[in-house]
Motif scaffolding. Structure first.
Motif, PDB file in Angstrom:
ATOM      1  N   THR A  59      -6.123  20.875   5.837  1.00  0.00           N
ATOM      2  CA  THR A  59      -6.833  19.508   5.593  1.00  0.00           C
ATOM      3  C   THR A  59      -7.652  19.239   6.690  1.00  0.00           C
ATOM      4  N   PHE A  60      -8.881  18.803   6.335  1.00  0.00           N
ATOM      5  CA  PHE A  60      -9.921  18.778   7.681  1.00  0.00           C
ATOM      6  C   PHE A  60     -10.107  17.239   7.558  1.00  0.00           C
ATOM      7  N   LEU A  61     -10.003  16.285   8.463  1.00  0.00           N
ATOM      8  CA  LEU A  61     -10.093  14.792   8.533  1.00  0.00           C
ATOM      9  C   LEU A  61     -10.940  14.505   9.640  1.00  0.00           C
ATOM     10  N   LEU A  62     -11.631  13.257   9.425  1.00  0.00           N
ATOM     11  CA  LEU A  62     -12.384  12.705  10.377  1.00  0.00           C
ATOM     12  C   LEU A  62     -11.639  11.265  10.649  1.00  0.00           C
ATOM     13  N   ILE A  63     -11.270  11.326  11.837  1.00  0.00           N
ATOM     14  CA  ILE A  63     -10.157  10.361  12.381  1.00  0.00           C
ATOM     15  C   ILE A  63     -10.817   9.281  13.436  1.00  0.00           C
ATOM     16  N   PRO A  64     -11.319   8.039  13.292  1.00  0.00           N
ATOM     17  CA  PRO A  64     -11.875   7.243  14.129  1.00  0.00           C
ATOM     18  C   PRO A  64     -11.045   6.794  15.482  1.00  0.00           C
ATOM     19  N   PHE A  65     -11.383   6.879  16.651  1.00  0.00           N
ATOM     20  CA  PHE A  65     -10.320   6.606  17.807  1.00  0.00           C
ATOM     21  C   PHE A  65     -10.182   4.853  17.808  1.00  0.00           C
ATOM     22  N   ARG A  66      -9.021   4.589  18.184  1.00  0.00           N
ATOM     23  CA  ARG A  66      -8.739   3.263  18.279  1.00  0.00           C
ATOM     24  C   ARG A  66      -9.643   2.691  19.212  1.00  0.00           C
ATOM     25  N   GLN A  67      -9.906   3.216  20.205  1.00  0.00           N
ATOM     26  CA  GLN A  67     -10.888   2.364  21.429  1.00  0.00           C
ATOM     27  C   GLN A  67     -12.148   2.800  21.126  1.00  0.00           C
ATOM     28  N   THR A  68     -13.080   1.777  21.221  1.00  0.00           N
ATOM     29  CA  THR A  68     -14.454   1.663  21.449  1.00  0.00           C
ATOM     30  C   THR A  68     -14.991   1.435  22.515  1.00  0.00           C
ATOM     31  N   TRP A  69     -16.209   1.590  22.744  1.00  0.00           N
ATOM     32  CA  TRP A  69     -17.126   1.468  24.242  1.00  0.00           C
ATOM     33  C   TRP A  69     -18.520   1.164  23.832  1.00  0.00           C
ATOM     34  N   GLU A  70     -18.686  -0.127  24.439  1.00  0.00           N
ATOM     35  CA  GLU A  70     -19.893  -0.732  24.478  1.00  0.00           C
ATOM     36  C   GLU A  70     -20.512  -0.520  23.163  1.00  0.00           C
ATOM     37  N   GLY A  71     -19.864  -0.858  21.980  1.00  0.00           N
ATOM     38  CA  GLY A  71     -20.330  -1.096  20.759  1.00  0.00           C
ATOM     39  C   GLY A  71     -20.349   0.262  20.018  1.00  0.00           C
ATOM     40  N   LYS A  72     -19.976   1.402  20.658  1.00  0.00           N
ATOM     41  CA  LYS A  72     -19.819   2.616  19.893  1.00  0.00           C
ATOM     42  C   LYS A  72     -18.619   3.172  19.634  1.00  0.00           C
ATOM     43  N   ARG A  73     -18.408   3.626  18.501  1.00  0.00           N
ATOM     44  CA  ARG A  73     -17.050   4.133  17.789  1.00  0.00           C
ATOM     45  C   ARG A  73     -17.082   5.966  18.089  1.00  0.00           C
ATOM     46  N   ASN A  74     -16.153   6.530  18.714  1.00  0.00           N
ATOM     47  CA  ASN A  74     -16.032   7.747  18.651  1.00  0.00           C
ATOM     48  C   ASN A  74     -14.758   8.394  17.592  1.00  0.00           C
ATOM     49  N   LEU A  75     -15.387   9.460  16.924  1.00  0.00           N
ATOM     50  CA  LEU A  75     -14.679   9.796  15.747  1.00  0.00           C
ATOM     51  C   LEU A  75     -14.207  11.243  16.302  1.00  0.00           C
ATOM     52  N   GLN A  76     -12.944  11.659  15.951  1.00  0.00           N
ATOM     53  CA  GLN A  76     -12.478  13.201  15.990  1.00  0.00           C
ATOM     54  C   GLN A  76     -12.261  13.989  14.966  1.00  0.00           C
ATOM     55  N   ILE A  77     -12.750  15.284  14.815  1.00  0.00           N
ATOM     56  CA  ILE A  77     -12.494  16.023  13.448  1.00  0.00           C
ATOM     57  C   ILE A  77     -11.227  16.813  13.818  1.00  0.00           C
ATOM     58  N   ILE A  78     -10.256  16.619  12.819  1.00  0.00           N
ATOM     59  CA  ILE A  78      -9.042  17.596  13.029  1.00  0.00           C
ATOM     60  C   ILE A  78      -8.693  18.381  11.616  1.00  0.00           C
ATOM     61  N   VAL A  79      -8.192  19.367  12.054  1.00  0.00           N
ATOM     62  CA  VAL A  79      -7.605  20.288  11.193  1.00  0.00           C
ATOM     63  C   VAL A  79      -6.165  20.322  10.854  1.00  0.00           C
ATOM     64  N   CYS A  80      -5.550  20.074   9.852  1.00  0.00           N
ATOM     65  CA  CYS A  80      -4.079  20.015   9.694  1.00  0.00           C
ATOM     66  C   CYS A  80      -3.659  21.203   8.789  1.00  0.00           C
ATOM     67  N   THR A  86      -4.023   8.742  10.939  1.00  0.00           N
ATOM     68  CA  THR A  86      -4.583   7.449  11.208  1.00  0.00           C
ATOM     69  C   THR A  86      -3.450   6.458  11.706  1.00  0.00           C
ATOM     70  N   ALA A  87      -2.364   6.512  11.152  1.00  0.00           N
ATOM     71  CA  ALA A  87      -1.355   5.482  11.478  1.00  0.00           C
ATOM     72  C   ALA A  87      -1.071   5.706  12.928  1.00  0.00           C
ATOM     73  N   LEU A  88      -0.854   7.132  13.337  1.00  0.00           N
ATOM     74  CA  LEU A  88      -0.587   7.327  14.914  1.00  0.00           C
ATOM     75  C   LEU A  88      -1.508   6.936  15.588  1.00  0.00           C
ATOM     76  N   GLU A  89      -2.883   7.262  15.606  1.00  0.00           N
ATOM     77  CA  GLU A  89      -3.898   6.892  16.218  1.00  0.00           C
ATOM     78  C   GLU A  89      -3.933   5.407  16.648  1.00  0.00           C
ATOM     79  N   PHE A  90      -3.438   4.737  15.803  1.00  0.00           N
ATOM     80  CA  PHE A  90      -3.609   3.007  16.062  1.00  0.00           C
ATOM     81  C   PHE A  90      -2.305   2.627  16.563  1.00  0.00           C
ATOM     82  N   GLU A  91      -1.279   3.339  16.882  1.00  0.00           N
ATOM     83  CA  GLU A  91       0.059   3.016  17.283  1.00  0.00           C
ATOM     84  C   GLU A  91      -0.147   2.589  18.725  1.00  0.00           C
ATOM     85  N   GLU A  92       0.985   2.168  19.376  1.00  0.00           N
ATOM     86  CA  GLU A  92       1.147   1.927  20.728  1.00  0.00           C
ATOM     87  C   GLU A  92       1.092   3.248  21.605  1.00  0.00           C
TER      88      GLU A  92
END
Length: 290
Positions: free
Chosen positions: A123-144, A176-182
């Motif tokens: 499975t190939f996924l596009l996951i948004p990072f929790r943290q943003t920077w100056e109005g930019k959203r970074n995303l990572q592509i993951i293969v599971c 997705t759940a883990l990226e937005f965890e503590e």
């Protein structure tokens, strides 16, 4: 009018076939049929897989060493909240902005590509990072890799069970759940998911907890597994300063080295006339033999 319409259709078919043939590699394999993608999207998929094979994703795409891998593409778009925006605001992404519209269009293509690349095994996924920077959203592509991810959910059920994750959980839900965890739960989860040994995961989490308490950074060394792109900085985990690698570390290193050498030996058999590698067929042939 009908003749003109028919001519136009035939012309589109000819152009489409011509463009596809110029790509050089097969887009219909045992694993994939990418006929739903445009030639540009097929190239996006090809480049993504090619990057993955030359880096740590090799150990997910063509072996079982890592349950998941990052495919390394740094995607960053001006679609996140700016500093003055508040939690709960309705209008965030400015659809009147050319850069925002282009960003969402490109992201739509990426999502289409990753959907078409996903199979019964990967499975190939596009996951948004929790943290943003100056109005930019970074995303990572993951293969599971499904089988290894399922085994991990069983092997580490005492940890992953807290979210209700089981061997049949959806990879997108897990990531997705883990990226937005503590923070420290996220560190431990990613350590297991990315295939790091228990002692390295424990060290990283404990170092983070120690820094939170004392304010002092815990010094560390790093243990590196080789990839085609280089010997350091890719499939890498932190270890205590002055740590002497054990049999566990050596076993991971030797296995990675064997996988890499096998890939490099096979790669030349899939080289096209323009020098590119037909990564679609290369990866497909691996899964066909499993």
């Amino acid at each position: 009018m009908k003749k003109l319409t028919l001519f136009a259709i035939l012309l589109l078919v000819i152009v489409s076939c011509s463009t596809s043939s110029k790509l050089g590699y097969s887009t219909k394999t045992k694993l994939w049929n990418l006929s739903n993608l445009s030639p540009g999207e097929v190239k996006m998929a090809h480049d993504l897989l090619g990057y993955g094979l030359e880096h740590e994703a090799l150990y997910t795409l063509m072996d079982t060493l890592k349950p998941i891998s990052s495919l390394g593409f740094a995607l960053s778009y001006p679609i996140a909240k700016a500093g003055e925006m508040k939690d709960g605001d309705r209008n965030i992404a400015d659809l009147e902005s050319d850069s925002v519209r282009m960003a969402l269009s490109e992201l739509d293509s990426w999502n289409k590509v990753l959907k078409e690349l996903s199979t019964d095994d990967l499975t190939f996924l596009l996951i948004p990072f929790r943290q943003t920077w100056e109005g930019k959203r970074n995303l990572q592509i993951i293969v599971c890799q499904h089988e290894q991810l399922s085994k991990l959910m069983t092997r580490k059920a005492e940890f992953f069970g807290q979210w209700g994750f089981t061997p049949n959980s959806n990879p997108a839900t897990i990531l997705t759940a883990l990226e937005f965890e503590e923070k420290n739960d996220r560190y431990r989860a990613y350590g297991y998911l990315f295939g790091y040994p228990e002692h390295a995961v424990d060290f990283f989490v404990n170092a983070s907890l120690s820094t939170e308490k004392s304010g002092k950074f815990v010094e560390r060394d790093f243990f590196h597994m080789p990839v085609a792109a280089g010997d350091q900085g890719y499939f890498t985990y932190a270890i205590p300063k002055g740590y002497t690698p054990t049999k566990v570390d050596s076993t991971i290193y030797k296995r990675a080295d064997f996988i890499l050498k096998d890939y490099l030996n096979k790669k030349s058999n899939y080289r096209l006339t323009d020098g590119e590698i037909d990564v679609y067929t290369l990866i497909s042939d691996y899964w066909k033999k499993k």
